[in-house]
Motif scaffolding. Structure first.
Motif, PDB file in Angstrom:
ATOM      1  N   GLU A 348       1.597  -8.643   7.336  1.00 20.62           N
ATOM      2  CA  GLU A 348       2.774  -7.732   6.855  1.00 20.62           C
ATOM      3  C   GLU A 348       2.359  -6.925   5.918  1.00 20.62           C
ATOM      4  O   GLU A 348       1.561  -7.291   4.931  1.00 20.62           O
ATOM      5  CB  GLU A 348       3.904  -8.764   6.470  1.00 20.62           C
ATOM      6  CG  GLU A 348       5.070  -7.769   6.126  1.00 20.62           C
ATOM      7  CD  GLU A 348       6.350  -8.752   5.734  1.00 20.62           C
ATOM      8  OE1 GLU A 348       7.258  -8.131   5.239  1.00 20.62           O
ATOM      9  OE2 GLU A 348       5.906 -10.190   5.784  1.00 20.62           O
ATOM     10  N   GLY A 349       2.463  -5.679   6.072  1.00 15.19           N
ATOM     11  CA  GLY A 349       2.202  -4.582   5.226  1.00 15.19           C
ATOM     12  C   GLY A 349       0.815  -3.816   5.467  1.00 15.19           C
ATOM     13  O   GLY A 349       0.376  -2.976   4.728  1.00 15.19           O
ATOM     14  N   LEU A 350       0.227  -4.538   6.391  1.00 19.75           N
ATOM     15  CA  LEU A 350      -1.210  -4.135   6.663  1.00 19.75           C
ATOM     16  C   LEU A 350      -1.438  -3.505   8.018  1.00 19.75           C
ATOM     17  O   LEU A 350      -2.419  -3.267   8.522  1.00 19.75           O
ATOM     18  CB  LEU A 350      -2.199  -5.210   6.210  1.00 19.75           C
ATOM     19  CG  LEU A 350      -2.391  -5.412   4.718  1.00 19.75           C
ATOM     20  CD1 LEU A 350      -3.397  -6.567   4.616  1.00 19.75           C
ATOM     21  CD2 LEU A 350      -2.669  -4.332   3.707  1.00 19.75           C
ATOM     22  N   PHE A 457      -5.779  -7.461   1.682  1.00 21.61           N
ATOM     23  CA  PHE A 457      -5.135  -8.467   0.726  1.00 21.61           C
ATOM     24  C   PHE A 457      -4.953  -8.198  -0.534  1.00 21.61           C
ATOM     25  O   PHE A 457      -3.850  -8.497  -1.106  1.00 21.61           O
ATOM     26  CB  PHE A 457      -5.625 -10.065   1.121  1.00 21.61           C
ATOM     27  CG  PHE A 457      -5.312 -10.372   2.568  1.00 21.61           C
ATOM     28  CD1 PHE A 457      -4.181 -10.729   2.904  1.00 21.61           C
ATOM     29  CD2 PHE A 457      -6.234 -10.377   3.703  1.00 21.61           C
ATOM     30  CE1 PHE A 457      -3.557 -11.452   4.038  1.00 21.61           C
ATOM     31  CE2 PHE A 457      -5.828 -10.817   4.888  1.00 21.61           C
ATOM     32  CZ  PHE A 457      -4.670 -11.153   5.028  1.00 21.61           C
ATOM     33  N   PHE A 458      -6.107  -7.626  -1.137  1.00 22.46           N
ATOM     34  CA  PHE A 458      -6.130  -7.356  -2.566  1.00 22.46           C
ATOM     35  C   PHE A 458      -5.047  -6.343  -2.958  1.00 22.46           C
ATOM     36  O   PHE A 458      -4.406  -6.178  -3.975  1.00 22.46           O
ATOM     37  CB  PHE A 458      -7.416  -7.140  -3.192  1.00 22.46           C
ATOM     38  CG  PHE A 458      -8.349  -8.415  -3.606  1.00 22.46           C
ATOM     39  CD1 PHE A 458      -8.396  -8.385  -5.001  1.00 22.46           C
ATOM     40  CD2 PHE A 458      -8.501  -9.381  -2.843  1.00 22.46           C
ATOM     41  CE1 PHE A 458      -9.091  -9.590  -5.362  1.00 22.46           C
ATOM     42  CE2 PHE A 458      -9.341 -10.561  -3.120  1.00 22.46           C
ATOM     43  CZ  PHE A 458      -9.406 -10.453  -4.628  1.00 22.46           C
ATOM     44  N   THR A 459      -4.920  -5.204  -1.963  1.00 22.59           N
ATOM     45  CA  THR A 459      -4.193  -4.164  -2.139  1.00 22.59           C
ATOM     46  C   THR A 459      -2.641  -4.473  -2.128  1.00 22.59           C
ATOM     47  O   THR A 459      -1.860  -4.075  -2.911  1.00 22.59           O
ATOM     48  CB  THR A 459      -4.197  -3.040  -1.031  1.00 22.59           C
ATOM     49  OG1 THR A 459      -5.812  -2.823  -1.189  1.00 22.59           O
ATOM     50  CG2 THR A 459      -3.519  -1.776  -1.415  1.00 22.59           C
ATOM     51  N   ILE A 460      -2.245  -5.693  -1.359  1.00 18.79           N
ATOM     52  CA  ILE A 460      -1.033  -6.041  -1.153  1.00 18.79           C
ATOM     53  C   ILE A 460      -0.514  -7.110  -2.195  1.00 18.79           C
ATOM     54  O   ILE A 460       0.372  -7.771  -2.140  1.00 18.79           O
ATOM     55  CB  ILE A 460      -0.412  -6.227  -0.083  1.00 18.79           C
ATOM     56  CG1 ILE A 460      -1.271  -7.577   0.600  1.00 18.79           C
ATOM     57  CG2 ILE A 460      -0.665  -5.225   1.048  1.00 18.79           C
ATOM     58  CD1 ILE A 460      -0.772  -7.960   2.120  1.00 18.79           C
ATOM     59  N   GLY A 461      -1.601  -7.446  -3.176  1.00 15.42           N
ATOM     60  CA  GLY A 461      -1.288  -8.465  -4.184  1.00 15.42           C
ATOM     61  C   GLY A 461      -1.592 -10.027  -3.567  1.00 15.42           C
ATOM     62  O   GLY A 461      -1.089 -10.915  -4.349  1.00 15.42           O
ATOM     63  N   ALA A 462      -1.992 -10.204  -2.463  1.00 13.21           N
ATOM     64  CA  ALA A 462      -2.083 -11.674  -1.857  1.00 13.21           C
ATOM     65  C   ALA A 462      -3.513 -12.142  -2.160  1.00 13.21           C
ATOM     66  O   ALA A 462      -4.489 -12.255  -1.476  1.00 13.21           O
ATOM     67  CB  ALA A 462      -1.934 -11.352  -0.282  1.00 13.21           C
ATOM     68  N   GLY A 510       2.176   5.201   4.973  1.00 15.55           N
ATOM     69  CA  GLY A 510       2.800   4.967   3.542  1.00 15.55           C
ATOM     70  C   GLY A 510       1.731   4.187   2.728  1.00 15.55           C
ATOM     71  O   GLY A 510       2.041   3.814   1.420  1.00 15.55           O
ATOM     72  N   PHE A 511       0.713   3.885   3.081  1.00 20.99           N
ATOM     73  CA  PHE A 511      -0.332   2.810   2.284  1.00 20.99           C
ATOM     74  C   PHE A 511      -0.716   3.901   1.031  1.00 20.99           C
ATOM     75  O   PHE A 511      -1.187   4.699   1.225  1.00 20.99           O
ATOM     76  CB  PHE A 511      -1.591   2.577   3.334  1.00 20.99           C
ATOM     77  CG  PHE A 511      -2.435   1.386   2.616  1.00 20.99           C
ATOM     78  CD1 PHE A 511      -2.206   0.213   2.828  1.00 20.99           C
ATOM     79  CD2 PHE A 511      -3.509   1.921   1.920  1.00 20.99           C
ATOM     80  CE1 PHE A 511      -2.962  -0.608   2.304  1.00 20.99           C
ATOM     81  CE2 PHE A 511      -4.282   0.952   1.149  1.00 20.99           C
ATOM     82  CZ  PHE A 511      -4.166  -0.392   1.697  1.00 20.99           C
ATOM     83  N   GLY A 512      -0.443   2.943   0.034  1.00 17.41           N
ATOM     84  CA  GLY A 512      -1.013   3.525  -1.330  1.00 17.41           C
ATOM     85  C   GLY A 512      -0.083   4.746  -1.694  1.00 17.41           C
ATOM     86  O   GLY A 512      -0.191   5.266  -2.972  1.00 17.41           O
ATOM     87  N   SER A 513       0.963   4.874  -1.303  1.00 18.64           N
ATOM     88  CA  SER A 513       1.887   6.010  -1.654  1.00 18.64           C
ATOM     89  C   SER A 513       2.685   5.420  -2.864  1.00 18.64           C
ATOM     90  O   SER A 513       2.982   4.447  -2.887  1.00 18.64           O
ATOM     91  CB  SER A 513       2.554   6.377  -0.606  1.00 18.64           C
ATOM     92  OG  SER A 513       3.543   5.473   0.110  1.00 18.64           O
ATOM     93  N   SER A 516       4.927   2.222  -3.069  1.00 17.45           N
ATOM     94  CA  SER A 516       4.755   1.392  -1.917  1.00 17.45           C
ATOM     95  C   SER A 516       4.474  -0.008  -2.323  1.00 17.45           C
ATOM     96  O   SER A 516       4.415  -0.845  -1.505  1.00 17.45           O
ATOM     97  CB  SER A 516       3.567   1.837  -1.151  1.00 17.45           C
ATOM     98  OG  SER A 516       2.302   1.950  -1.944  1.00 17.45           O
ATOM     99  N   GLY A 517       3.953  -0.091  -3.499  1.00 18.19           N
ATOM    100  CA  GLY A 517       3.846  -1.474  -4.130  1.00 18.19           C
ATOM    101  C   GLY A 517       2.343  -1.975  -3.881  1.00 18.19           C
ATOM    102  O   GLY A 517       1.893  -3.036  -4.328  1.00 18.19           O
ATOM    103  N   HIS A 518       1.533  -0.869  -3.445  1.00 19.66           N
ATOM    104  CA  HIS A 518       0.177  -1.323  -3.223  1.00 19.66           C
ATOM    105  C   HIS A 518      -0.697  -0.966  -4.313  1.00 19.66           C
ATOM    106  O   HIS A 518      -0.313  -0.035  -5.068  1.00 19.66           O
ATOM    107  CB  HIS A 518      -0.458  -0.372  -1.976  1.00 19.66           C
ATOM    108  CG  HIS A 518       0.348  -0.877  -0.468  1.00 19.66           C
ATOM    109  ND1 HIS A 518       0.274  -0.054   0.404  1.00 19.66           N
ATOM    110  CD2 HIS A 518       0.888  -2.050  -0.135  1.00 19.66           C
ATOM    111  CE1 HIS A 518       1.069  -0.622   1.612  1.00 19.66           C
ATOM    112  NE2 HIS A 518       1.295  -1.888   0.800  1.00 19.66           N
ATOM    113  N   ALA A 519      -1.705  -1.466  -4.662  1.00 16.62           N
ATOM    114  CA  ALA A 519      -2.575  -1.393  -5.814  1.00 16.62           C
ATOM    115  C   ALA A 519      -3.435  -0.247  -5.376  1.00 16.62           C
ATOM    116  O   ALA A 519      -3.720   0.318  -4.224  1.00 16.62           O
ATOM    117  CB  ALA A 519      -3.363  -2.497  -6.181  1.00 16.62           C
ATOM    118  N   ASP A 520      -3.788   0.752  -6.371  1.00 18.22           N
ATOM    119  CA  ASP A 520      -4.611   2.012  -6.148  1.00 18.22           C
ATOM    120  C   ASP A 520      -5.912   1.533  -5.852  1.00 18.22           C
ATOM    121  O   ASP A 520      -6.366   0.378  -6.178  1.00 18.22           O
ATOM    122  CB  ASP A 520      -4.506   2.917  -7.094  1.00 18.22           C
ATOM    123  CG  ASP A 520      -4.913   2.509  -8.578  1.00 18.22           C
ATOM    124  OD1 ASP A 520      -5.887   1.717  -8.634  1.00 18.22           O
ATOM    125  OD2 ASP A 520      -4.222   2.989  -9.734  1.00 18.22           O
TER     126      ASP A 520
END
Length: 699
Positions: A348-350, A457-462, A510-513, A516-520
């Motif tokens: 989810e999210g990836l 996974f690191f980008t979405i904080g998992a 929308g990845f990284g926008s 989006s809640g994603h880490a840069d």
């Protein structure tokens, strides 16, 4: 001295929980005996599918008498303090004595308790030990609230040959009787001692010792195979599991119908091992033979003929399904199946697995440029097809075949052997004991798969936590470390992480926008490289390399080449093992401490080049010249990765540094001279930092 025999009889305990359960029971009973002040000579535990057994030898028949002295208040203390002490211990003044301790006289209570029979103390202790025995998973049964791994049916407990009842969870009865094999000897068996217990169980078709059951499984299977010029596939984990499923192991040989031998060996093996707990058998050339070894839990009058026939019938049905899947799946190519991955979520999210395939296609091609012998176009092809077998019926039935069955389908489709091999190996290594692929193309695709997953996974904080790693990210990071080191791959991790991040931006909407809640990308790069570095430290430490040396070289901001990092760490270890290196480290710490103290005191950094015109001693000039020479000489050596030679150049700093500290006062009364000397000491740190951050070295 007496013996204690304890058996806890239950429904079948899962095989993977048996050994730990027996060990915990022995530990808990030992702790309870210690609380009761009961010593013993030895403790031995056993386990079968239906029973946990503990035999404790050398217990005393009576507990030792206890005489304790408790110091109370001083004799001249207030009456209230003395009375409180007496009440707390149930004593009168007549029960106490006065005794000097130091410069004062105190009341002492002398408490004497008779030990009593050991049999009186054991029931409560045993009940407490069994109640405290925890399991990874437990269950309730009946109408009670007791929990245990499986319903407890009864217990056997003898002390010094006599039954010793105590309370079991669920109210199961405890006495002096056991039973043998569930089918072969179900009648009650009275027991009088541990030796009697072992002998009667053996006669009742129960092999008590797991090690003996494992030996019977291995040797019996080997003998059956050897009689036909074959060999049983070695599988210690399956041996352990099967030995935990039977109390009376009887190896038997079965046959596989010839029509199924055209199905890939991996499929047959998975059906036998994973689904049926059979042992595959091989010909002398390593090819799978149309035979299998099954371990029965009973011996029969017909020599196991009906048991073999029943197992052959079950395997025939399982392999019929596998053959059907094999034939059906090959009607569509892997390339045609890639589009089906769009309906399967990667995370989810990836995005979907189709997105994953697109990223792997790009990233594998880029990484192949860093892997000698890997063709970029072939890497792209393998990356695109690597996940396609997840859409097949075969993987749906046998998930453990993903990747490996993909190789067979790829070859059937006309893909090259190297692409097919890369598809099979891209999940490897799956664990610390799993072999790494050594084929260049397979290595590139396996690296791409793991780096892509970690970045996502690191980008979405998992990220993994101290208590859990549900996505096996530590295993993936260790896989990267092993792939790089074992194959000598010269790859910059930071650049690879950046490439993987761009892959997500290209395929996940929308990845990284913003929002989006994603880490840069910067955060993911720094955190993930540090995460992989930690796995590297653990990996190298297991190989005997000090973790602080890995930290010292990894601290270099530009160092993300794991092969070069390992070489630096090895050179640093050799350098510090030499007397000059160890002494130079001491001098480095002295210089660093002086500079740090004075910088805090002055509120500014003392960096920049020292001015030779301000030198007033030969030692300053000699150190300055040596530092300049060292930097000039080490730079090309570091660039050429000749780290031992570069360390040797540093070692020559020892004498001028020692001479400086012996003859020069850093905190000169002249402010200009003082600042210049601090800059000279700071230059020691700067020069040595070209090779490692020596401040991170311990000891």
């Amino acid at each position: 001295m007496a013996e204690l025999l304890l058996e806890l009889f239950s429904e079948e305990i899962p095989a993977h929980m048996q050994a730990d359960g027996a060990a915990r029971l022995a530990r808990l009973v030992g702790e309870e005996l210690a609380r009761a002040r009961l010593s013993f000579e030895s403790s031995t535990s056993y386990v079968t599918p239906r029973r946990l057994v503990l035999i404790v030898d050398g217990l005393p028949r009576r507990r030792p008498d206890i005489r304790e002295e408790k110091r109370g208040p001083r004799v001249d203390a207030p009456d209230r303090a003395v009375e409180g002490f007496l009440r707390a211990n149930g004593l009168t003044r007549e029960d106490c004595v006065q005794r000097a301790s130091g410069k004062a006289v105190f009341w002492f209570a002398v408490v004497e308790r008779a030990g009593g029979p050991t049999s009186e103390a054991l029931p409560d202790r045993l009940a407490a030990a069994v109640a405290a025995l925890s399991w990874p998973k437990s269950m309730r049964w009946g109408t009670g609230q007791a929990r245990w791994v499986r319903p407890l049916e009864r217990g056997l407990c003898l002390f010094d040959g006599a039954p010793l009842p105590f309370a079991l969870p669920g109210g199961a009865p405890v006495g002096g009787v056991t039973t043998g094999h569930r089918f072969l000897a179900p009648a009650p068996i009275p027991i009088s001692s541990a030796a009697d217990y072992r002998a009667r169980l053996r006669a009742a078709r129960v092999v008590l010792d797991p090690a003996e059951r494992r030996r019977i499984v291995v040797e019996g299977g080997d003998a059956l195979a050897a009689a036909e010029g074959l060999a049983v596939a070695r599988d210690p984990r399956l041996v352990d599991e099967v030995a935990g499923l039977v109390e009376w192991p009887v190896p038997l040989m079965g046959r596989i119908d010839a029509e199924f031998m055209a199905v890939p060996a991996e499929v047959l093996t998975a059906a036998m091992r994973t689904h049926q707990r059979y042992f595959p058998v091989h010909r002398p050339d390593g090819a799978l033979a149309p035979r299998f070894v099954v371990i029965a839990n009973a011996d029969t009058e017909d020599g196991g003929a009906q048991i073999v026939a029943g197992n052959e019938r079950v395997l025939r049905a399982r392999l019929s399904d596998a053959k059907f899947f094999w034939d059906q799946d090959r009607r569509r190519s892997l390339a045609d199946r890639v589009a089906d991955l769009a309906t399967m979520v990667f995370q989810e999210g990836l995005g979907s697995l189709a997105d994953k395939a697109a990223r792997l296609e790009t990233l594998a091609g880029e990484i192949a440029a860093s892997v000698a012998g890997a063709d970029a176009e072939s890497a792209r092809r393998a990356g695109r097809l690597a996940k396609a077998d997840l859409t097949t019926e075969m993987v749906g039935e046998f998930p453990e075949l993903q990747g490996r069955i993909g190789r067979h389908y790829a070859l059937h489709d006309g893909e090259t052997e190297s692409v097919a091999r890369a598809i099979a190996a891209h999940y490897a290594p799956r664990g610390p004991s799993d072999p790494c692929p050594d084929d260049p193309l397979s290595t590139a695709v396996a690296l791409a798969d793991k780096i892509d997953s970690l970045v996502g996974f690191f980008t979405i904080g998992a990220r993994p936590t101290g208590s859990g790693d549900p996505y096996a990210l530590r295993r993936a990071a260790l896989g990267i470390v092993r792939l790089v080191l074992e194959n000598g791959i010269r790859i910059g991790l930071r650049a690879a992480v950046r490439s993987a991040y761009r892959g997500y931006e290209a395929v996940v909407a929308g990845f990284g926008s913003p929002g989006s809640g994603h880490a840069d990308a910067d955060a993911v790069e720094n955190e993930l490289v540090g995460f992989i570095a930690e796995r590297l430290r653990i990996h190298l430490r297991a190989q005997g390399v000090r973790h602080d040396l890995v930290s010292a070289v990894f601290a270099l901001s530009a160092e993300d080449d794991l092969v070069r990092l390992r070489a630096r760490a090895a050179a640093l270890e050799r350098f510090l093992a030499d007397e000059d290196g160890a002494n130079l480290l001491t001098a480095y710490r002295r210089a660093s401490n002086i500079v740090a103290i004075e910088e805090r005191k002055d509120g500014r950094i003392h960096d920049g080049p020292a001015e030779p015109a301000l030198f007033s001693t030969e030692e300053e000039t000699a150190l300055h010249d040596r530092l300049l020479t060292s930097r000039e000489r080490t730079a090309p050596l570091i660039a050429a990765e000749r780290f031992d030679e570069a360390m040797g150049v540093l070692a020559a700093l020892r004498r001028p540094v020692d001479a400086f500290f012996d003859s020069v006062t850093v905190n000169s009364a002249d402010p200009s001279a003082r600042a210049n000397r601090l800059r000279l000491l700071s230059a020691i740190r700067t020069t040595m930092a070209d090779l490692a951050d020596f401040s991170r070295i311990e000891g």
